[in-house]
Design a protein around this motif. Structure first.
Motif, PDB file in Angstrom:
ATOM      1  N   SER A  81      97.133  34.467 -11.426  1.00 44.71           N
ATOM      2  CA  SER A  81      96.832  35.601 -10.737  1.00 44.71           C
ATOM      3  C   SER A  81      96.916  36.776 -11.928  1.00 44.71           C
ATOM      4  N   GLU A  82      95.922  37.389 -12.205  1.00 43.55           N
ATOM      5  CA  GLU A  82      96.213  38.520 -13.289  1.00 43.55           C
ATOM      6  C   GLU A  82      96.860  39.587 -12.684  1.00 43.55           C
ATOM      7  N   LYS A  83      96.503  39.836 -11.408  1.00 39.12           N
ATOM      8  CA  LYS A  83      97.132  40.905 -10.493  1.00 39.12           C
ATOM      9  C   LYS A  83      98.571  40.871 -10.562  1.00 39.12           C
ATOM     10  N   MET A  84      98.849  39.449 -10.121  1.00 31.58           N
ATOM     11  CA  MET A  84     100.419  39.246  -9.925  1.00 31.58           C
ATOM     12  C   MET A  84     101.180  39.282 -11.224  1.00 31.58           C
ATOM     13  N   PHE A  85     100.641  38.582 -12.178  1.00 29.77           N
ATOM     14  CA  PHE A  85     101.101  38.693 -13.580  1.00 29.77           C
ATOM     15  C   PHE A  85     101.345  39.961 -14.149  1.00 29.77           C
ATOM     16  N   ALA A  86     100.503  41.050 -13.849  1.00 32.96           N
ATOM     17  CA  ALA A  86     100.912  42.477 -14.274  1.00 32.96           C
ATOM     18  C   ALA A  86     101.812  42.865 -13.783  1.00 32.96           C
ATOM     19  N   GLU A  87     102.253  42.549 -12.174  1.00 32.51           N
ATOM     20  CA  GLU A  87     103.597  43.070 -11.881  1.00 32.51           C
ATOM     21  C   GLU A  87     104.923  42.183 -12.162  1.00 32.51           C
ATOM     22  N   VAL A  88     104.849  41.287 -13.068  1.00 26.53           N
ATOM     23  CA  VAL A  88     105.864  40.597 -13.258  1.00 26.53           C
ATOM     24  C   VAL A  88     106.208  40.416 -14.698  1.00 26.53           C
ATOM     25  N   ARG A  89     104.962  40.980 -15.716  1.00 27.55           N
ATOM     26  CA  ARG A  89     105.001  40.633 -16.993  1.00 27.55           C
ATOM     27  C   ARG A  89     106.321  40.975 -17.753  1.00 27.55           C
ATOM     28  N   ASN A  90     106.918  42.357 -17.430  1.00 30.19           N
ATOM     29  CA  ASN A  90     107.879  42.566 -17.873  1.00 30.19           C
ATOM     30  C   ASN A  90     109.286  42.288 -17.499  1.00 30.19           C
ATOM     31  N   TRP A  91     109.221  41.206 -16.451  1.00 31.14           N
ATOM     32  CA  TRP A  91     110.262  40.752 -16.107  1.00 31.14           C
ATOM     33  C   TRP A  91     111.009  39.905 -17.499  1.00 31.14           C
ATOM     34  N   THR A  92     112.380  39.832 -17.432  1.00 26.83           N
ATOM     35  CA  THR A  92     113.007  38.559 -18.269  1.00 26.83           C
ATOM     36  C   THR A  92     113.166  37.289 -17.492  1.00 26.83           C
ATOM     37  N   VAL A  93     113.274  36.334 -18.209  1.00 24.21           N
ATOM     38  CA  VAL A  93     113.477  35.055 -17.392  1.00 24.21           C
ATOM     39  C   VAL A  93     114.860  35.255 -16.588  1.00 24.21           C
ATOM     40  N   ALA A  94     115.843  35.756 -17.198  1.00 28.82           N
ATOM     41  CA  ALA A  94     117.042  36.108 -16.152  1.00 28.82           C
ATOM     42  C   ALA A  94     116.506  36.779 -14.888  1.00 28.82           C
ATOM     43  N   GLU A  95     115.743  37.834 -14.919  1.00 27.77           N
ATOM     44  CA  GLU A  95     115.456  38.544 -13.929  1.00 27.77           C
ATOM     45  C   GLU A  95     114.526  37.597 -12.884  1.00 27.77           C
ATOM     46  N   LEU A  96     113.692  36.708 -13.500  1.00 33.32           N
ATOM     47  CA  LEU A  96     112.945  35.872 -12.573  1.00 33.32           C
ATOM     48  C   LEU A  96     114.153  34.861 -11.766  1.00 33.32           C
ATOM     49  N   ARG A  97     114.995  34.480 -12.444  1.00 30.51           N
ATOM     50  CA  ARG A  97     115.973  33.483 -12.077  1.00 30.51           C
ATOM     51  C   ARG A  97     116.539  34.429 -10.774  1.00 30.51           C
ATOM     52  N   GLU A  98     117.137  35.684 -10.752  1.00 39.26           N
ATOM     53  CA  GLU A  98     117.819  36.512 -10.032  1.00 39.26           C
ATOM     54  C   GLU A  98     116.880  36.575  -8.719  1.00 39.26           C
ATOM     55  N   PHE A  99     115.634  36.939  -8.918  1.00 39.27           N
ATOM     56  CA  PHE A  99     114.539  37.127  -7.774  1.00 39.27           C
ATOM     57  C   PHE A  99     114.775  35.987  -6.939  1.00 39.27           C
TER      58      PHE A  99
END
Length: 453
Positions: A81-99
């Motif tokens: 989803s390009e809309k959702m990717f735009a919201e998380v594109r600048n997250w680091t992998v560490a931030e994805l894990r924390e989420f």
């Protein structure tokens, strides 16, 4: 994208994202045999540190296997989803894990974010997680699917009855199946691996399971795990198949080694929806397992965990009723011992759930692996805590046809009892009518297959 770090006075410089991903993976004998694993724990930690600071946009912008040359890569990228990717594109992998591990992150929030993730991003997050992290994150994700019946509800642990027989004997298959039913197992599927990969043999097994289902009014679904082409011939010849089955790989070349392609899967998808006997909407059963791409030399230097994650994007395209990783089936060449099998089982379950899949695990090992049944018990408990949708049941935990060790019908019943899990709701109602279960507990009649003879 920064690919260098200094750890304890040593500077580590990695060539590209593919190398970082491979060396950040937990120790796996398959990666070692492929020559892509970290040399030691220190290099592995350095790769994890580098990976933790890489952004999700970096991962998407540097494909490990470009979509131009691989159809699985195209499936992965087109599903974002390009809309959702735009919201998380600048997250680091560490931030994805924390989420994923935050206390207030629930299944709906995870499902929303997952629509913006690629399989490589999901694999990267898994590499930064401990075993307990994988259990915690996966336990938040609820995935409910429906074929003839539904499973995946919170608190439900379903079981696939796998009554295989070394000669495809209908009588022998039924003997094992009746034992499974007597322990309350079979709510996920009555699923048989055939010895003979012919349309006639598949049709005979499907007819036999349907006859049992009809005679005893059993609310479940059937499937015979032959090659998809064989199943298609059987269905066109009138075989009553509720679901279509196929094993998947994480690369186009790996799937070619399995004798499949997107075009063939599309054709099978249309056939099972037109001529299958399952009510749906979820009419597929897929199996995967770390290492299959390496065994067919179709891994392109990519680590086995990341390739496994890519399988799940391909499975998701067809909205399956059930998916499971046959975690220790290939052998010690890819997962050397019980520690590696346990890790892989938790990784695969987590990645499948984050893809939005109804994920199960065949908790198993081969006889030449450094593992035993106690190790499988440990993994079963961890997966039950993680909210696995289903696991596999075979007679006495010993598959007499495939010649590997798994979990028994009684093991699944024990996991339900000790960890407060129930069968799928419609199946439990049937068990109550049969006198096999009462108030969520097995009765003294349980475990007696003569009930069905």
């Amino acid at each position: 994208m920064k690919l260098k770090t200094t750890l304890f006075g040593t500077t580590f410089q990695f060539r590209d994202l593919k190398e970082v991903m491979a060396k950040a993976n937990e120790e796996k004998s398959g990666d070692q045999l492929a020559g892509i694993a970290a040399e030691d724990a220190k290099e592995r930690m350095a790769a994890k540190l580098v990976l933790s600071d890489i952004t999700l946009a970096d991962i998407r912008n540097h494909p490990l296997l470009p979509p131009e040359i691989d159809e699985v890569s195209r499936v992965i990228d087109e599903a974002v989803s390009e809309k959702m990717f735009a919201e998380v594109r600048n997250w680091t992998v560490a931030e994805l894990r924390e989420f994923l591990l935050q206390q207030d992150t629930d299944s709906s929030r995870i499902r929303r974010v997952s629509r913006g993730l690629t399989s490589e991003m999901i694999a990267a997050a898994a590499k930064l997680m401990s075993n307990l992290d994988l259990v915690q994150a996966a336990s938040k994700m609820e995935v409910i699917t429906t074929c003839n019946t539904s499973m995946g509800q919170r608190g439900v642990l379903a079981g696939r009855a796998q009554p295989n027989h070394p000669t495809d004997s209908i009588q022998g298959m039924k003997a094992s199946l009746f034992e499974a039913l007597s322990y309350g197992i079979g709510d996920a599927v009555l699923g048989i691996n055939p010895v003979i990969d012919s349309a006639d043999s598949v049709k005979n097994l499907l007819n036999a399971t349907k006859e049992v289902m009809a005679k005893w009014n059993i609310p479940t679904q059937n499937c015979v795990l032959a090659h998809v082409k064989t199943q298609m011939r059987a269905i066109r010849n009138g075989a009553p198949a509720d679901m279509m089955f196929q094993s998947l790989a994480g690369s186009e070349a790996g799937n070619k080694a399995f004798g499949i392609s997107l075009g063939l899967l599309d054709e099978a998808h249309e056939l099972i929806h037109k001529e299958g006997t399952g009510t749906g909407p979820n009419l597929w059963y897929f199996e995967t397992g770390q290492g299959s791409e390496l065994s067919s030399e179709a891994h392109f230097g990519i680590d086995q965990l990341t390739l496994e994650s890519r399988c799940y994007a391909l499975a998701r395209k067809y909205q399956p009723f059930m998916v499971n990783t046959v975690v220790g089936f290939i052998g010690p060449e890819y997962l050397y011992d019980s520690r590696q099998v346990i890790r892989a089982g938790l990784e695969d379950h987590f990645m499948g759930k984050l893809h939005g899949l109804p994920m199960g695990v065949d908790v198993c090992y081969t006889n030449h692996m450094k593992a035993d049944q106690n190790d499988m018990d440990n993994l079963s408990v961890l997966l039950t805590a993680a909210g696995v949708n289903f696991i596999i049941g075979v007679a006495m935990a010993d598959d007499c046809m495939l010649n590997y060790q798994s979990t028994s019908y009684h093991d699944i019943a024990t996991l339900r009892e000790t960890m407060g899990r129930r069968p799928a709701p419609e199946f439990e109602q049937w068990l109550v009518k049969m006198g096999i279960m009462e108030n969520g507990k097995l009765t003294p009649l349980a475990g007696d297959p003569s009930l069905f003879m």
